[in-house]
Structures are given as structure tokens and as C-alpha cells.
Design an enzyme around this catalytic site. Structure first.
Site, mmCIF file in Angstrom:
data_model
loop_
_atom_site.group_PDB
_atom_site.id
_atom_site.type_symbol
_atom_site.label_atom_id
_atom_site.label_comp_id
_atom_site.label_asym_id
_atom_site.label_seq_id
_atom_site.Cartn_x
_atom_site.Cartn_y
_atom_site.Cartn_z
ATOM 1 N N ILE A 18 44.917 43.087 42.746
ATOM 2 C CA ILE A 18 45.487 43.240 44.098
ATOM 3 C C ILE A 18 46.449 44.435 44.112
ATOM 4 O O ILE A 18 46.485 45.209 45.075
ATOM 5 C CB ILE A 18 46.211 41.940 44.514
ATOM 6 C CG1 ILE A 18 45.207 40.793 44.683
ATOM 7 C CG2 ILE A 18 46.990 42.145 45.805
ATOM 8 C CD1 ILE A 18 45.847 39.408 44.858
ATOM 9 N N VAL A 59 58.819 43.770 34.450
ATOM 10 C CA VAL A 59 59.777 43.172 35.399
ATOM 11 C C VAL A 59 60.602 42.043 34.767
ATOM 12 O O VAL A 59 61.550 41.569 35.378
ATOM 13 C CB VAL A 59 59.098 42.680 36.704
ATOM 14 C CG1 VAL A 59 58.463 43.835 37.456
ATOM 15 C CG2 VAL A 59 58.093 41.555 36.438
ATOM 16 N N ASN A 85 54.495 42.650 43.365
ATOM 17 C CA ASN A 85 53.163 42.061 43.196
ATOM 18 C C ASN A 85 52.930 41.503 41.789
ATOM 19 O O ASN A 85 52.084 40.620 41.614
ATOM 20 C CB ASN A 85 52.124 43.151 43.529
ATOM 21 C CG ASN A 85 50.751 42.838 42.976
ATOM 22 O OD1 ASN A 85 50.007 42.068 43.560
ATOM 23 N ND2 ASN A 85 50.408 43.426 41.828
ATOM 24 N N TYR A 150 53.079 27.374 37.740
ATOM 25 C CA TYR A 150 52.707 28.480 38.644
ATOM 26 C C TYR A 150 53.010 28.107 40.098
ATOM 27 O O TYR A 150 53.603 28.898 40.835
ATOM 28 C CB TYR A 150 51.221 28.805 38.459
ATOM 29 C CG TYR A 150 50.739 29.956 39.320
ATOM 30 C CD1 TYR A 150 51.001 31.275 38.975
ATOM 31 C CD2 TYR A 150 50.005 29.718 40.490
ATOM 32 C CE1 TYR A 150 50.561 32.336 39.767
ATOM 33 C CE2 TYR A 150 49.548 30.768 41.284
ATOM 34 C CZ TYR A 150 49.827 32.076 40.914
ATOM 35 O OH TYR A 150 49.388 33.119 41.707
ATOM 36 N N LYS A 154 55.652 30.032 42.755
ATOM 37 C CA LYS A 154 55.224 30.672 43.999
ATOM 38 C C LYS A 154 55.914 30.040 45.213
ATOM 39 O O LYS A 154 56.095 30.711 46.242
ATOM 40 C CB LYS A 154 53.699 30.638 44.107
ATOM 41 C CG LYS A 154 53.011 31.518 43.057
ATOM 42 C CD LYS A 154 53.429 32.986 43.207
ATOM 43 C CE LYS A 154 52.741 33.926 42.243
ATOM 44 N NZ LYS A 154 53.096 35.332 42.443
HETATM 45 P P1 NAD Z 1 46.100 40.493 37.872
HETATM 46 O O1 NAD Z 1 46.380 39.667 36.658
HETATM 47 O O2 NAD Z 1 44.697 40.911 38.104
HETATM 48 O O3 NAD Z 1 47.065 41.765 37.876
HETATM 49 C C1 NAD Z 1 48.443 41.580 37.684
HETATM 50 C C2 NAD Z 1 49.109 42.887 37.304
HETATM 51 O O4 NAD Z 1 50.490 42.596 37.039
HETATM 52 C C3 NAD Z 1 48.525 43.512 36.022
HETATM 53 O O5 NAD Z 1 48.346 44.904 36.213
HETATM 54 C C4 NAD Z 1 49.591 43.221 34.967
HETATM 55 O O6 NAD Z 1 49.654 44.184 33.917
HETATM 56 C C5 NAD Z 1 50.869 43.238 35.816
HETATM 57 N N1 NAD Z 1 51.972 42.515 35.178
HETATM 58 C C6 NAD Z 1 51.942 41.289 34.583
HETATM 59 N N2 NAD Z 1 53.152 41.006 34.054
HETATM 60 C C7 NAD Z 1 53.966 42.054 34.334
HETATM 61 C C8 NAD Z 1 55.309 42.369 34.029
HETATM 62 N N3 NAD Z 1 56.068 41.528 33.301
HETATM 63 N N4 NAD Z 1 55.835 43.527 34.482
HETATM 64 C C9 NAD Z 1 55.062 44.397 35.180
HETATM 65 N N5 NAD Z 1 53.760 44.173 35.469
HETATM 66 C C10 NAD Z 1 53.214 43.017 35.048
HETATM 67 O O7 NAD Z 1 46.642 39.633 39.122
HETATM 68 P P2 NAD Z 1 46.192 39.666 40.667
HETATM 69 O O8 NAD Z 1 45.157 38.628 40.869
HETATM 70 O O9 NAD Z 1 45.946 41.051 41.111
HETATM 71 O O10 NAD Z 1 47.525 39.075 41.332
HETATM 72 C C11 NAD Z 1 48.542 39.896 41.915
HETATM 73 C C12 NAD Z 1 49.584 38.989 42.560
HETATM 74 O O11 NAD Z 1 48.968 38.140 43.541
HETATM 75 C C13 NAD Z 1 50.263 38.036 41.563
HETATM 76 O O12 NAD Z 1 51.610 37.872 41.903
HETATM 77 C C14 NAD Z 1 49.507 36.730 41.755
HETATM 78 O O13 NAD Z 1 50.266 35.612 41.374
HETATM 79 C C15 NAD Z 1 49.252 36.782 43.246
HETATM 80 N N6 NAD Z 1 48.125 35.958 43.684
HETATM 81 C C16 NAD Z 1 46.872 36.184 43.224
HETATM 82 C C17 NAD Z 1 45.820 35.381 43.668
HETATM 83 C C18 NAD Z 1 44.405 35.565 43.211
HETATM 84 O O14 NAD Z 1 43.555 34.734 43.600
HETATM 85 N N7 NAD Z 1 44.072 36.585 42.435
HETATM 86 C C19 NAD Z 1 46.077 34.350 44.567
HETATM 87 C C20 NAD Z 1 47.378 34.144 45.017
HETATM 88 C C21 NAD Z 1 48.404 34.963 44.569
#
Ligand code: NAD
Length: 254
Positions: A18, A59, A85, A150, A154
Site C-alpha cells: 500500500i 519507526v 503507513n 494486531y 489498529k
Molecule cells: P506490507 O507488509 O506489504 O508493507 C509494509 C511496509 O512497511 C514494508 O515496506 C516494510 O518494510 C515497512 N515497515 C515495516 N516495519 C517498519 C518499520 N519499523 N519502520 C519503517 N518501515 C517499516 O504491508 P501493507 O499490506 O502494504 O500494509 C500497509 C499498512 O496498511 C499497514 O499499516 C497495515 O497494517 C495496513 N493494513 C493493511 C491491510 C491489508 O490487507 N494489506 C489491511 C488493513 C490495514
């Protein structure tokens, strides 16, 4: 239309999933984008594609965030938009929850959001205001079995968003969150593999099931989430603050 021309946006976790789609969408809207991620190599690849800047940022290293944001502001001339994000997911039934996992998920999902805001806000203030967009989830709207950590992180992001929106309103800084539903990203491959274990399903089955259960009939694509981020960051959302917007194909109603 270039709704974000002249703005500087920092996207944590911007390298993939995302976050990458958000970087692309913000850049198309005219913003100068900083891709901040754990993995500098992956962040650089995303930054190259959008002519943005890549920075290595963890972060959870709360004490480093102020200097990270200072470096970004110096290089870009300021910060107008922060997208929190970065997030991680792990499933565990109550008997398997560990203190390490608790700290890890809370540090990234909640602490990372709060302390990135703390580090970026002085720079956003200097610009006379701006916007922050946090990442909650449909998992923050209601609990789920075996996902205590988790889901609760959230839910906390929704609360953090409300408090900071009220605290920063006088500074002309709007704070909102997005609650995605199920989005096809590398994170969902992890989610699918963990459900496969807990629910004894073949790999890929949970992903198909959750997609079919969405009222709009499919999992979200990263860009489905990124476009509403651009809206919330833009002047079109000038009277919106303290809200968590569900972007989930109709899974959750508010
Ligand atoms: P993803 O795992 O595909 O990507 C997450 C990114 O965050 C990665 O590039 C990772 O390197 C980075 N990251 C992780 N820990 C970090 C840290 N300590 N410092 C800096 N960067 C860090 O996840 P996604 O699916 O793209 O999700 C993005 C956001 O959306 C997240 O907050 C997730 O909880 C939320 N979300 C995702 C979904 C889904 O279905 N994919 C649903 C609801 C919420």
C-alpha cells in the site's frame, strides 16, 4: 489534476504494498515524495520510479525519528504531509502471545505512529499547517479470534488519530486515518500463510474467501487505498479531521 503541487509528503513503509501505491499516487498529484522504509534498497527502487527521495527509517527507533525528519525537512525544504503507513501483522492465539511480539507490534503500529507524528509536527507547523494520515484497519473496528495484538494496535490508531486531531487543530494540522479492509499486498501473503496454519487451509484459500466475502466482490488493490489518501491530504478534505475512513469495499459500515 495536480492537487498536491508544491507539497512535500513523507510516507513511512513506503517501499512496497500500500505504501508504494501511496507514493505513486501522491507523486502523480504533484507532491514531492519521501519514501521512508526499513529497507533502503527497496525504498530507493520505489523512489526512482517516482523521482522521489529514499530514506532509511525504522519507526520503532523513536529516539532517531526527530533527526530523521530534520534531515528530510532540510533536504526537501519542509514537510507538509505525513502518512504513517508502516505496519506489521502477526497472529497468535492467547496461549501463544509473547511479550516480544506484543512489543514489536505495538512499537511499529502504535509507537511508530505517535513518535513519527511528534517528529514531523514541528516541520508541518513551520509550513502553517498540513495533514497527517494514519493507518488503522478493519481489524481496528472489531476484534478477531487469534488476532488480539494486531486488532488492538489498529483500534489504538483510531484513538491516537482522534486525540492528535483535537490537539493539532489550532495548528491547522488535520489528522485522519484510513481503515483498509483486505488488500492484496505482501502483508496478505503473511496473513494467508498464518490463517492456513490456524484454520488448516491450503495456501491461498483464505485470500480467495476474504475477497469473495467483500460486498464489492474482490480484495482491494493498493491503489484503491492510495487514492483516498490523496483526497484526505488535499484541500478537498479541508473540513475533515479526526476521522477514520473505511476503505474496504463495504466490509464495515459506520
Ligand atoms: P506490507 O507488509 O506489504 O508493507 C509494509 C511496509 O512497511 C514494508 O515496506 C516494510 O518494510 C515497512 N515497515 C515495516 N516495519 C517498519 C518499520 N519499523 N519502520 C519503517 N518501515 C517499516 O504491508 P501493507 O499490506 O502494504 O500494509 C500497509 C499498512 O496498511 C499497514 O499499516 C497495515 O497494517 C495496513 N493494513 C493493511 C491491510 C491489508 O490487507 N494489506 C489491511 C488493513 C490495514
Amino acid at each position: 489534476m495536480k492537487t498536491l503541487e508544491g507539497k512535500v509528503a513523507v510516507v513511512t513503509g513506503g517501499a512496497r504494498g500500500i505504501g508504494r501505491a501511496i507514493c505513486e499516487a501522491l507523486s502523480e498529484a504533484g507532491a514531492k515524495v519521501v519514501v521512508a522504509d526499513l529497507s533502503l534498497a527497496e525504498a530507493e527502487e520505489t523512489a526512482r520510479a517516482i523521482e522521489g527521495m529514499a530514506v532509511s527509517m525504522d519507526v520503532t527507533r523513536f529516539d532517531d525519528l526527530a533527526s530523521n525528519m530534520q534531515n528530510v525537512a532540510d533536504a526537501m525544504g519542509g514537510i507538509d504531509i505525513l502518512v504513517n503507513n508502516a505496519g506489521i501483522f502477526n497472529m497468535a492465539s492467547l496461549d501463544k502471545v509473547t511479550a516480544d511480539d506484543y512489543r514489536r507490534q505495538y512499537d511499529v503500529n502504535v509507537g511508530g505512529t505517535i513518535f513519527a507524528c511528534q517528529a514531523a509536527v514541528p516541520h508541518i507547523r513551520k509550513r502553517g499547517g498540513g495533514t497527517i494520515i494514519n493507518f488503522s484497519s478493519q481489524a481496528g473496528r472489531r476484534g478477531e479470534p487469534n488476532i488480539t495484538l494486531y486488532c488492538s494496535t489498529k483500534a489504538a490508531v483510531i484513538s491516537v488519530t482522534q486525540s492528535l486531531a483535537l490537539e493539532l487543530a489550532d495548528d491547522n494540522i488535520r489528522v485522519n486515518a484510513i481503515a483498509p479492509g483486505v488488500v492484496d499486498t505482501p502483508m496478505w501473503d503473511v496473513v494467508d500463510a498464518q490463517f492456513a496454519q490456524y484454520e488448516n487451509k491450503p495456501l491461498g484459500q483464505k485470500k480467495r474467501e476474504v475477497g469473495e466475502a467483500v460486498p464489492l466482490g474482490r480484495m482491494g488493490a493498493p491503489r484503491d487505498i492510495a487514492d483516498p489518501v490523496v483526497f484526505l491530504a488535499s484541500d478537498a478534505a479541508r473540513y475533515i479531521t479526526a476521522q477514520t475512513l473505511n476503505v474496504d469495499g463495504g466490509n464495515w459500515m459506520s
